[in-house]
Enzyme design. Structure first.
Site, mmCIF file in Angstrom:
data_model
loop_
_atom_site.group_PDB
_atom_site.id
_atom_site.type_symbol
_atom_site.label_atom_id
_atom_site.label_comp_id
_atom_site.label_asym_id
_atom_site.label_seq_id
_atom_site.Cartn_x
_atom_site.Cartn_y
_atom_site.Cartn_z
ATOM 1 N N TYR A 146 0.818 -1.224 0.000
ATOM 2 C CA TYR A 146 0.000 0.000 0.000
ATOM 3 C C TYR A 146 0.846 1.266 0.000
ATOM 4 O O TYR A 146 0.341 2.352 -0.248
ATOM 5 C CB TYR A 146 -0.956 0.014 1.197
ATOM 6 C CG TYR A 146 -1.963 -1.131 1.223
ATOM 7 C CD1 TYR A 146 -2.141 -1.952 0.117
ATOM 8 C CD2 TYR A 146 -2.721 -1.385 2.346
ATOM 9 C CE1 TYR A 146 -3.044 -3.006 0.138
ATOM 10 C CE2 TYR A 146 -3.643 -2.431 2.368
ATOM 11 C CZ TYR A 146 -3.786 -3.237 1.268
ATOM 12 O OH TYR A 146 -4.680 -4.275 1.283
ATOM 13 N N LYS A 195 3.983 -15.336 2.627
ATOM 14 C CA LYS A 195 3.879 -16.128 1.395
ATOM 15 C C LYS A 195 5.312 -16.430 0.963
ATOM 16 O O LYS A 195 5.773 -16.047 -0.129
ATOM 17 C CB LYS A 195 3.101 -15.295 0.347
ATOM 18 C CG LYS A 195 2.723 -16.042 -0.920
ATOM 19 C CD LYS A 195 1.611 -17.052 -0.713
ATOM 20 C CE LYS A 195 1.360 -17.817 -2.000
ATOM 21 N NZ LYS A 195 0.498 -18.999 -1.810
ATOM 22 N N ASP A 227 -2.503 -18.236 2.359
ATOM 23 C CA ASP A 227 -3.690 -18.917 1.820
ATOM 24 C C ASP A 227 -4.194 -19.974 2.801
ATOM 25 O O ASP A 227 -5.399 -20.117 3.022
ATOM 26 C CB ASP A 227 -3.408 -19.527 0.431
ATOM 27 C CG ASP A 227 -2.014 -20.130 0.304
ATOM 28 O OD1 ASP A 227 -1.195 -19.935 1.227
ATOM 29 O OD2 ASP A 227 -1.740 -20.800 -0.699
#
Ligand code: NAD
Length: 362
Positions: A146, A195, A227
């Site tokens: 962001y 991740k 995930d």
């Protein structure tokens, strides 16, 4: 102990819910022999109406001068309020972004707790919700995707957009330290979510978290891919204590964790910097649809005040007492309209505050 607290009642239901939180804090101070010095400041629409801007420099100085800030909520009805005719940098939400920046709040904490008494509101299967859960999502708030460089270009007639996800080891280390410190006040388990099978930023995240973990041998650390974490939150939420993660993963996972509790009026939050200072606020918005009716649920704000006692003032017993009062009132069957269910007694915002004050014991 002297507690210097700056309050931002804000807009919509903000002033009503902050008033109830102050009642509870005053009772805590009376029971435990503390002195609270409050200062109210304007932010959001309330500040636009008076000063023409959503946050003044004086208000920021008042926030900085306090030990902690307790906020209600800011903003109005985004389709009808005149505040939303203003340019984006003068709208209510700009005040919140500016104060977060001015106070260097890089760690966002959102607990997701399923109270036994509200288990019916949980959208998960009964055999999962029956176990209950009590987790805290610690999200990095000022780095990552962001805040990285971004641009949209056109190459050979094809539009292409680029966002960059950057973290340096210092940004990771400071949030990891916060995560482990907070786990020590809870059940002493950190699940670091990344991740790392794909992203370099995640591999660095994992390495730095492991370095920090060496200083906390009493806290159990596990790593989980994002995930898998999204799945585990609905499959077995009871396994989590502190979930530590970067900005975008935390944005998504904290909303998912909140929603599995099913009760928006119960969700507290905190944003911290690298001192004991923090800004504490409910996770919900200013609910303009019910403002001024004395029907809002003040519990999210009151639980945010309990977080303030625990994390900014290290007053764990006092925070425990507030949380116990919330459980007691729910057990007795009192509910505001948003969490009302059959066989319970519906009470107003102010009555809920009064009941909590009455149930607060040392
Ligand atoms: P919202 O959270 O204000 O309301 C969503 C729904 O939940 C509404 O039906 C509302 O009545 C209900 N609700 C929310 N809090 C409640 C409570 N304590 N008790 C009972 N019911 C409650 O979200 P929204 O309607 O999307 O946003 C309204 C305004 O709030 C907008 O201006 C938005 O920008 C602002 N907002 C501010 C913050 C903040 O200050 N941090 C966060 C989110 C939204």
């Amino acid at each position: 102990m002297e507690l210097k607290i700056t309050c931002i009642p804000g807009d919509g239901i903000g002033p009503e819910i902050v008033r109830e939180a102050k009642k509870v804090l005053d009772k805590v101070a009376q029971l435990y022999g503390h002195e609270i010095k409050y200062k109210d400041i304007l932010m959001g629409g309330a500040s636009i109406d008076v000063h023409g801007v959503p946050l003044t420099e004086e208000a920021v100085a008042d926030a900085k001068a306090a030990d902690a800030v307790l906020m209600g909520s800011i903003g109005g009805d985004t389709t009808t309020s005149p505040w939303y005719q203003l340019p984006p940098n003068l709208r209510p939400e700009a005040g919140l972004l500016s104060i977060r920046k001015a106070l260097n709040l890089f760690a966002n904490l959102r607990p997701a707790v399923l109270y036994e008494e509200l288990a019916d509101a949980c959208p998960l299967k009964a055999e999962i919700s029956a176990k209950g859960f009590d987790m805290l999502i610690m999200r990095e708030l000022t780095g990552g995707l962001y805040f990285g460089e971004r641009k949209t270009v056109e190459e050979n007639g094809i539009r292409k957009a680029i966002d960059t996800l950057t973290y340096d080891e210092n940004e990771i280390r400071r949030i990891a330290i916060k995560g482990f410190d907070i786990a020590r006040k809870r059940r002493k388990k950190v699940t670091s979510v990344d991740k790392a099978n794909v992203l370099d930023s995640s591999r660095l995240w994992r390495a730095v978290v492991e370095e920090v973990a060496k200083d906390y041998p009493d806290v159990a650390l596990e790593h989980m891919l994002v995930d898998n974490c999204a799945m585990q939150l609905v499959k077995d939420p009871a396994q989590f204590d502190v979930i530590l993660t970067e900005n975008m993963f935390g944005d998504i996972l904290s909303d998912e964790a909140s929603m599995v509790t099913g009760s928006i009026g119960m969700l507290s939050s905190a944003s911290l910097n690298d001192t004991k200072f923090g800004l504490y606020e409910p996770s919900h918005g200013s609910a303009p649809d019910i403002a001024g009716k004395d029907i809002a649920n003040p519990i999210a704000t009151i639980l945010s005040a309990a977080m303030m006692l625990r994390y900014s003032f290290d007053l764990d017993k006092e925070a425990d007492a507030v949380e116990a009062a919330v459980k007691e009132v729910l057990r007795e069957g009192y509910r505001t309209s948003d969490i009302m269910s059959e066989g319970c007694e519906e009470v107003s915002c102010s009555k809920m505050g009064d009941l909590l004050v009455e149930r607060l014991h040392k």
